[in-house]
Write an enzyme that holds these catalytic residues in place. Structure first.
Site, PDB file in Angstrom:
ATOM      1  N   ARG A 161       0.867  -1.174   0.000  1.00 51.49           N
ATOM      2  CA  ARG A 161       0.000   0.000   0.000  1.00 51.49           C
ATOM      3  C   ARG A 161       0.904   1.225   0.000  1.00 51.49           C
ATOM      4  O   ARG A 161       2.039   1.174   0.494  1.00 51.49           O
ATOM      5  CB  ARG A 161      -0.885   0.016   1.250  1.00 51.49           C
ATOM      6  CG  ARG A 161      -1.823  -1.174   1.382  1.00 51.49           C
ATOM      7  CD  ARG A 161      -2.607  -1.095   2.690  1.00 51.49           C
ATOM      8  NE  ARG A 161      -3.570  -2.185   2.810  1.00 51.49           N
ATOM      9  CZ  ARG A 161      -3.297  -3.358   3.396  1.00 51.49           C
ATOM     10  NH1 ARG A 161      -2.095  -3.576   3.915  1.00 51.49           N
ATOM     11  NH2 ARG A 161      -4.218  -4.303   3.466  1.00 51.49           N
ATOM     12  N   LYS A 184      -2.727  -2.951   7.715  1.00 53.47           N
ATOM     13  CA  LYS A 184      -3.967  -2.526   8.366  1.00 53.47           C
ATOM     14  C   LYS A 184      -4.246  -3.377   9.603  1.00 53.47           C
ATOM     15  O   LYS A 184      -4.068  -4.588   9.593  1.00 53.47           O
ATOM     16  CB  LYS A 184      -5.142  -2.651   7.392  1.00 53.47           C
ATOM     17  CG  LYS A 184      -5.158  -1.579   6.316  1.00 53.47           C
ATOM     18  CD  LYS A 184      -6.421  -1.694   5.484  1.00 53.47           C
ATOM     19  CE  LYS A 184      -6.527  -0.577   4.465  1.00 53.47           C
ATOM     20  NZ  LYS A 184      -7.761  -0.685   3.657  1.00 53.47           N
ATOM     21  N   HIS A 252      -2.958   2.983  -5.914  1.00 54.96           N
ATOM     22  CA  HIS A 252      -3.537   1.724  -5.424  1.00 54.96           C
ATOM     23  C   HIS A 252      -3.756   0.736  -6.564  1.00 54.96           C
ATOM     24  O   HIS A 252      -3.728  -0.479  -6.351  1.00 54.96           O
ATOM     25  CB  HIS A 252      -4.854   2.004  -4.700  1.00 54.96           C
ATOM     26  CG  HIS A 252      -5.177   0.988  -3.653  1.00 54.96           C
ATOM     27  ND1 HIS A 252      -4.322   0.681  -2.614  1.00 54.96           N
ATOM     28  CD2 HIS A 252      -6.254   0.190  -3.471  1.00 54.96           C
ATOM     29  CE1 HIS A 252      -4.860  -0.255  -1.854  1.00 54.96           C
ATOM     30  NE2 HIS A 252      -6.032  -0.577  -2.355  1.00 54.96           N
ATOM     31  N   ARG A 255      -0.965  -1.680  -6.882  1.00 52.89           N
ATOM     32  CA  ARG A 255      -1.056  -2.827  -5.956  1.00 52.89           C
ATOM     33  C   ARG A 255      -2.016  -3.865  -6.509  1.00 52.89           C
ATOM     34  O   ARG A 255      -1.757  -5.068  -6.453  1.00 52.89           O
ATOM     35  CB  ARG A 255      -1.509  -2.319  -4.585  1.00 52.89           C
ATOM     36  CG  ARG A 255      -1.752  -3.392  -3.532  1.00 52.89           C
ATOM     37  CD  ARG A 255      -1.915  -2.709  -2.180  1.00 52.89           C
ATOM     38  NE  ARG A 255      -2.834  -3.403  -1.289  1.00 52.89           N
ATOM     39  CZ  ARG A 255      -2.485  -4.346  -0.434  1.00 52.89           C
ATOM     40  NH1 ARG A 255      -1.237  -4.768  -0.393  1.00 52.89           N
ATOM     41  NH2 ARG A 255      -3.380  -4.883   0.373  1.00 52.89           N
ATOM     42  N   HIS A 278      -4.223  -9.652   3.178  1.00 56.87           N
ATOM     43  CA  HIS A 278      -5.682  -9.685   3.289  1.00 56.87           C
ATOM     44  C   HIS A 278      -6.110 -10.727   4.314  1.00 56.87           C
ATOM     45  O   HIS A 278      -5.593 -11.839   4.337  1.00 56.87           O
ATOM     46  CB  HIS A 278      -6.315 -10.050   1.940  1.00 56.87           C
ATOM     47  CG  HIS A 278      -6.263  -8.941   0.944  1.00 56.87           C
ATOM     48  ND1 HIS A 278      -6.345  -9.151  -0.416  1.00 56.87           N
ATOM     49  CD2 HIS A 278      -6.125  -7.602   1.100  1.00 56.87           C
ATOM     50  CE1 HIS A 278      -6.269  -7.995  -1.043  1.00 56.87           C
ATOM     51  NE2 HIS A 278      -6.141  -7.048  -0.150  1.00 56.87           N
ATOM     52  N   TYR A 287      -9.517  -8.123  -5.659  1.00 57.41           N
ATOM     53  CA  TYR A 287      -8.338  -7.391  -6.109  1.00 57.41           C
ATOM     54  C   TYR A 287      -7.849  -7.890  -7.453  1.00 57.41           C
ATOM     55  O   TYR A 287      -7.395  -7.123  -8.290  1.00 57.41           O
ATOM     56  CB  TYR A 287      -7.207  -7.579  -5.090  1.00 57.41           C
ATOM     57  CG  TYR A 287      -6.985  -6.397  -4.203  1.00 57.41           C
ATOM     58  CD1 TYR A 287      -7.977  -5.997  -3.305  1.00 57.41           C
ATOM     59  CD2 TYR A 287      -5.817  -5.670  -4.240  1.00 57.41           C
ATOM     60  CE1 TYR A 287      -7.791  -4.911  -2.475  1.00 57.41           C
ATOM     61  CE2 TYR A 287      -5.609  -4.581  -3.417  1.00 57.41           C
ATOM     62  CZ  TYR A 287      -6.604  -4.218  -2.528  1.00 57.41           C
ATOM     63  OH  TYR A 287      -6.405  -3.143  -1.711  1.00 57.41           O
TER      64      TYR A 287
END
Length: 306
Positions: A161, A184, A252, A255, A278, A287
């Site tokens: 990211r 995250k 993004h 990615r 993830h 994605y």
């Protein structure tokens, strides 16, 4: 929070602490949670005509929930945003119900509004390469050009990211064979560093006019401070205009492209999930814009009974 009873305000604060300490929720998530749940509690107060203590909150009905959702939509809130708010309220109510010993079915049974999910749009491989090449010509300052190339190469080559790339510090240089990234929610993962990304960062470091310090950001702005995401977004926007790429060609998207190009080259979906950090395989599927036939192909190749 003036419309919220002291007991409800205290419960909300305790719940946020719980999410921070035990669930590892990111600060952005906590901020959104606080706003969404506080707005819900304030509405219930107005809807009922009095502040709602914990006992009253335990008696919320499906009708109350539908009234809140209707009022929220009437304020111009999109279905996607309302679904996020409802999710926050449900997480709060699960915790509150367990803590206070009541049945939260009326809240948990309410369905989120339907909305069209926007699938990410990865770039074709040649477009991703062209974008990185074109970044070199978006500034007349050579070290800034090398910096922008290095950052975007990390996004595409390692699937970082932009916040993760810009979170690297001097202690990470020179880049090792693999990076330990905290993503995250404090989720940690190990990401291999491909040679092209290592070389791009080395080029930038040789040209950067600022000294490399272990506790300072690896990527610097023109005045020496931490590089902002906006600077990279601006450079990519300029490059994509030159190449005639769509507005979806963003940091993004690089990615997204990392994941899709790995899968196209025969990469395993579960391994790609780990590389991206993830929690859910369904997120990785989105994605990579994987269709059902591709999933079945991965399943048939990997399942022991296939």
């Amino acid at each position: 929070m003036s419309l919220i009873s002291p007991a409800a305000a205290s419960a909300l604060s305790l719940w946020l602490d719980h999410q921070r300490a035990l669930k590892g929720a990111a600060q952005n998530t906590l901020t959104a949670y606080q706003s969404d749940v506080a707005d819900f509690l304030a509405f219930i107060t107005e809807h009922k005509g009095e502040r709602q203590g914990l006992a009253a909150l335990a008696r919320i009905t499906v009708t109350d929930m539908r009234s809140w959702m209707a009022a929220t939509r009437a304020q111009g809130v999109a279905a996607r945003s309302l679904a996020r708010k409802l999710s926050a309220v449900k997480v709060f109510y699960r915790w509150l119900a367990e803590r206070e010993g009541f049945e939260p079915t009326a809240v948990l049974s309410v369905r989120a509004p339907k909305f069209q999910k926007k699938l990410p749009r990865p770039l074709a491989e040649d477009s991703a390469r062209a974008l990185i090449d074109t970044l070199e010509f978006q500034t007349q300052t050579p070290w800034v050009a090398a910096r922008d190339v290095a950052v975007v190469t990390l996004l595409w080559g390692c699937g970082l990211r932009i916040s993760e790339a810009l979170g690297l510090t001097g202690v990470d240089a020179p880049l090792p064979a693999s990076l330990r990234i905290v993503g995250k929610g404090g989720k940690e993962r190990v990401v291999p560093v491909v040679p092209i990304a290592r070389d791009a960062v080395d080029d930038y470091l040789r040209m950067c006019p600022y000294s490399l310090e272990p506790d300072r950001p690896l990527f610097r702005g023109v005045r020496g401070g931490a590089l902002s995401p906006g600077a990279i977004q601006k450079a990519i926007a300029s490059a994509r205009l030159q190449l005639g790429l769509p507005a979806s060609a963003t940091p993004h998207a690089m990615r997204h492209s990392f994941a899709t190009h790995l899968l196209d080259a025969g990469g395993d979906l579960r391994a790609i999930q780990e590389l991206l950090g993830h929690a859910s395989l369904s997120t990785t599927q989105a994605y990579t814009a994987v269709d059902t036939s591709r999933l079945m192909e991965v399943y048939n190749r990997a399942h022991p009974k296939a």
